[in-house]
Design a protein around this motif. Sequence first.
Motif, PDB file in Angstrom:
ATOM      1  N   ASN A 188      65.041  26.305  37.729  1.00 63.21           N
ATOM      2  CA  ASN A 188      65.661  25.055  36.745  1.00 63.21           C
ATOM      3  C   ASN A 188      64.774  24.310  36.149  1.00 63.21           C
ATOM      4  N   ALA A 189      63.211  25.032  35.735  1.00 65.45           N
ATOM      5  CA  ALA A 189      62.171  25.100  35.587  1.00 65.45           C
ATOM      6  C   ALA A 189      62.562  23.682  34.370  1.00 65.45           C
ATOM      7  N   THR A 190      61.633  22.928  34.453  1.00 66.88           N
ATOM      8  CA  THR A 190      61.659  21.503  32.995  1.00 66.88           C
ATOM      9  C   THR A 190      62.096  22.447  31.740  1.00 66.88           C
ATOM     10  N   VAL A 191      62.579  21.574  30.915  1.00 63.77           N
ATOM     11  CA  VAL A 191      62.452  22.218  29.540  1.00 63.77           C
ATOM     12  C   VAL A 191      62.234  20.892  28.548  1.00 63.77           C
ATOM     13  N   THR A 192      61.547  21.095  27.460  1.00 62.35           N
ATOM     14  CA  THR A 192      60.890  20.993  26.698  1.00 62.35           C
ATOM     15  C   THR A 192      61.338  21.470  25.377  1.00 62.35           C
ATOM     16  N   LEU A 193      61.569  20.567  24.557  1.00 61.19           N
ATOM     17  CA  LEU A 193      62.833  20.411  23.725  1.00 61.19           C
ATOM     18  C   LEU A 193      61.817  19.861  22.457  1.00 61.19           C
ATOM     19  N   TRP A 194      61.990  19.882  21.386  1.00 58.71           N
ATOM     20  CA  TRP A 194      60.906  19.273  19.791  1.00 58.71           C
ATOM     21  C   TRP A 194      62.246  18.465  19.834  1.00 58.71           C
ATOM     22  N   GLY A 195      60.957  16.821  18.733  1.00 57.71           N
ATOM     23  CA  GLY A 195      61.454  15.963  18.348  1.00 57.71           C
ATOM     24  C   GLY A 195      61.669  14.765  19.198  1.00 57.71           C
ATOM     25  N   SER A 196      62.528  13.608  18.809  1.00 59.21           N
ATOM     26  CA  SER A 196      63.026  12.521  19.752  1.00 59.21           C
ATOM     27  C   SER A 196      64.785  12.809  20.357  1.00 59.21           C
ATOM     28  N   GLY A 197      64.906  13.801  19.956  1.00 62.02           N
ATOM     29  CA  GLY A 197      66.732  14.528  20.345  1.00 62.02           C
ATOM     30  C   GLY A 197      67.037  12.861  19.279  1.00 62.02           C
ATOM     31  N   GLU A 198      67.312  12.535  18.628  1.00 62.02           N
ATOM     32  CA  GLU A 198      67.800  11.234  17.862  1.00 62.02           C
ATOM     33  C   GLU A 198      68.075  11.857  16.173  1.00 62.02           C
ATOM     34  N   PRO A 199      67.991  12.640  16.045  1.00 60.27           N
ATOM     35  CA  PRO A 199      69.325  13.228  14.616  1.00 60.27           C
ATOM     36  C   PRO A 199      70.180  13.371  14.468  1.00 60.27           C
ATOM     37  N   MET A 200      70.951  13.693  13.856  1.00 63.86           N
ATOM     38  CA  MET A 200      72.547  14.092  14.154  1.00 63.86           C
ATOM     39  C   MET A 200      72.622  15.160  13.255  1.00 63.86           C
ATOM     40  N   ARG A 201      73.620  16.243  13.850  1.00 61.38           N
ATOM     41  CA  ARG A 201      74.011  17.228  13.446  1.00 61.38           C
ATOM     42  C   ARG A 201      75.108  17.585  13.533  1.00 61.38           C
ATOM     43  N   GLU A 202      75.187  18.959  12.827  1.00 62.26           N
ATOM     44  CA  GLU A 202      76.657  19.069  12.645  1.00 62.26           C
ATOM     45  C   GLU A 202      76.540  20.088  12.837  1.00 62.26           C
ATOM     46  N   PHE A 203      77.524  21.621  13.702  1.00 64.14           N
ATOM     47  CA  PHE A 203      77.288  22.367  14.057  1.00 64.14           C
ATOM     48  C   PHE A 203      79.165  23.466  13.328  1.00 64.14           C
ATOM     49  N   LEU A 204      78.692  24.496  13.273  1.00 61.52           N
ATOM     50  CA  LEU A 204      79.935  25.261  12.800  1.00 61.52           C
ATOM     51  C   LEU A 204      79.882  26.660  13.274  1.00 61.52           C
ATOM     52  N   HIS A 205      81.134  27.484  14.127  1.00 60.91           N
ATOM     53  CA  HIS A 205      81.077  28.480  14.217  1.00 60.91           C
ATOM     54  C   HIS A 205      81.279  28.821  13.537  1.00 60.91           C
ATOM     55  N   VAL A 206      80.206  30.824  13.341  1.00 62.03           N
ATOM     56  CA  VAL A 206      80.347  31.218  11.948  1.00 62.03           C
ATOM     57  C   VAL A 206      81.248  32.154  12.030  1.00 62.03           C
ATOM     58  N   ASN A 207      82.481  32.526  13.355  1.00 58.87           N
ATOM     59  CA  ASN A 207      84.044  32.943  12.927  1.00 58.87           C
ATOM     60  C   ASN A 207      84.398  31.996  11.780  1.00 58.87           C
ATOM     61  N   ASP A 208      84.033  30.281  12.118  1.00 56.83           N
ATOM     62  CA  ASP A 208      84.905  29.594  10.836  1.00 56.83           C
ATOM     63  C   ASP A 208      84.004  29.731   9.434  1.00 56.83           C
ATOM     64  N   ASP A 213      57.953  14.250  21.173  1.00 53.12           N
ATOM     65  CA  ASP A 213      58.537  13.887  20.303  1.00 53.12           C
ATOM     66  C   ASP A 213      57.201  13.282  18.663  1.00 53.12           C
ATOM     67  N   SER A 214      56.014  14.335  19.134  1.00 53.79           N
ATOM     68  CA  SER A 214      55.054  14.502  18.155  1.00 53.79           C
ATOM     69  C   SER A 214      55.287  15.854  17.313  1.00 53.79           C
ATOM     70  N   LYS A 215      56.625  16.313  17.963  1.00 59.14           N
ATOM     71  CA  LYS A 215      57.495  17.147  16.898  1.00 59.14           C
ATOM     72  C   LYS A 215      57.755  17.087  15.790  1.00 59.14           C
ATOM     73  N   PRO A 216      57.636  17.942  15.068  1.00 56.68           N
ATOM     74  CA  PRO A 216      59.183  16.719  13.931  1.00 56.68           C
ATOM     75  C   PRO A 216      60.923  16.961  14.058  1.00 56.68           C
ATOM     76  N   ASP A 217      61.256  15.713  13.605  1.00 52.41           N
ATOM     77  CA  ASP A 217      62.590  15.671  14.009  1.00 52.41           C
ATOM     78  C   ASP A 217      63.250  16.698  12.616  1.00 52.41           C
ATOM     79  N   GLY A 218      62.826  16.722  11.451  1.00 52.44           N
ATOM     80  CA  GLY A 218      63.657  17.402  10.439  1.00 52.44           C
ATOM     81  C   GLY A 218      64.235  15.456   9.807  1.00 52.44           C
ATOM     82  N   THR A 219      65.655  16.043   8.650  1.00 51.15           N
ATOM     83  CA  THR A 219      66.451  15.069   8.501  1.00 51.15           C
ATOM     84  C   THR A 219      66.796  14.266   9.652  1.00 51.15           C
TER      85      THR A 219
END
Length: 317
Positions: free
Chosen positions: A197-217, A266-272
């Motif tokens: 259960n090591a620490t996970v580092t993720l890019w950006g601030s985590g604030e951007p909003m995203r929508e996700f669609l399952h490929v079967n849809d 948060d030194s990494k880009p967030d994108g749109t």
Amino acid sequence: MDRQARIYIAGHRGMVGSAIWSLLERKGFKNLIGKSRGELDLKNQDDVIQFFKENKPQIVIDAAARVGGILANNDYPYQFLMDNLLIQNNLIEASIKYDVEKFIFLGSSCIYPKLAPQPLNENALLTASLEPTNQWYAIAKIAGVKACEAARVQYNRDFVSLMPTNLYGPNDNFDLETSHVLPAMIRKFNEAKENNNATVTLWGSGEPMREFLHVNDLALAVEFALTNTLPDNLYNVGTGVDLSIKALALMIQEVVGHKGTIVWDDSKPDGTPRKLMDVSKINALGWQHRIDLKDGINKTYEWFLNNQNTFKTVKIS
């Protein structure tokens, strides 16, 4: 729709193409055509023309593309622009030359301006500047949309463009350098779980909003476009519901069972900042998504666990 029609699915081994292939097989389509990258180089115009001449597809579904996340788009802008232009231009040109009855072009929500009004409506196309981190891929896909529109206008062809939101599901790319955010998180959380259960580092601030669609849809949306004559050339395909990247991370962490800490770089880009699709246009015609996000992530994680020993590193060249 004639179940005996010759249907060529470009990119039939990828996440999107394989989902479409499986669905159409289950629906009784008997003459599906697919070629691997080794069998047919879609970037080579002569090879594509010869393939169409020999196989005479009646319907073409273009699910072939060079795709990747922010890192890959940033590092390889030329390949993301030129490879996608070559692939789609060769397929569209050959489809016109050999009188393909229907062409379904698959793009991405990144074709819309970075700061377009939310939710993203089809009319927002080309109204402002693109998101810089994936503009190369977006420009190629915009060109494909416009080429299909031009074919409708000039040649009265049934060419339609479907723009899905962020996709995920079986056969996704889980390579940490070239994958999109959702599969990358699944792999990161799983590896961290297995590493005490090591620490996970993720890019950006985590604030951007995203929508996700399952490929079967998305596959169901392609079938919908295949079996109906759609009145316009461009349709968004999504759920119409989004969430923050932080909320997505917590959802995936729960599904995977990781008990460690999440650190946001948060030194990494967030994108749109936000990319929510207005799907009212295709919904009004009768298509709607079916798969809930958490259910879809559960199924995708199960597929990941069953197939992780088969993953290959995705190289950009």
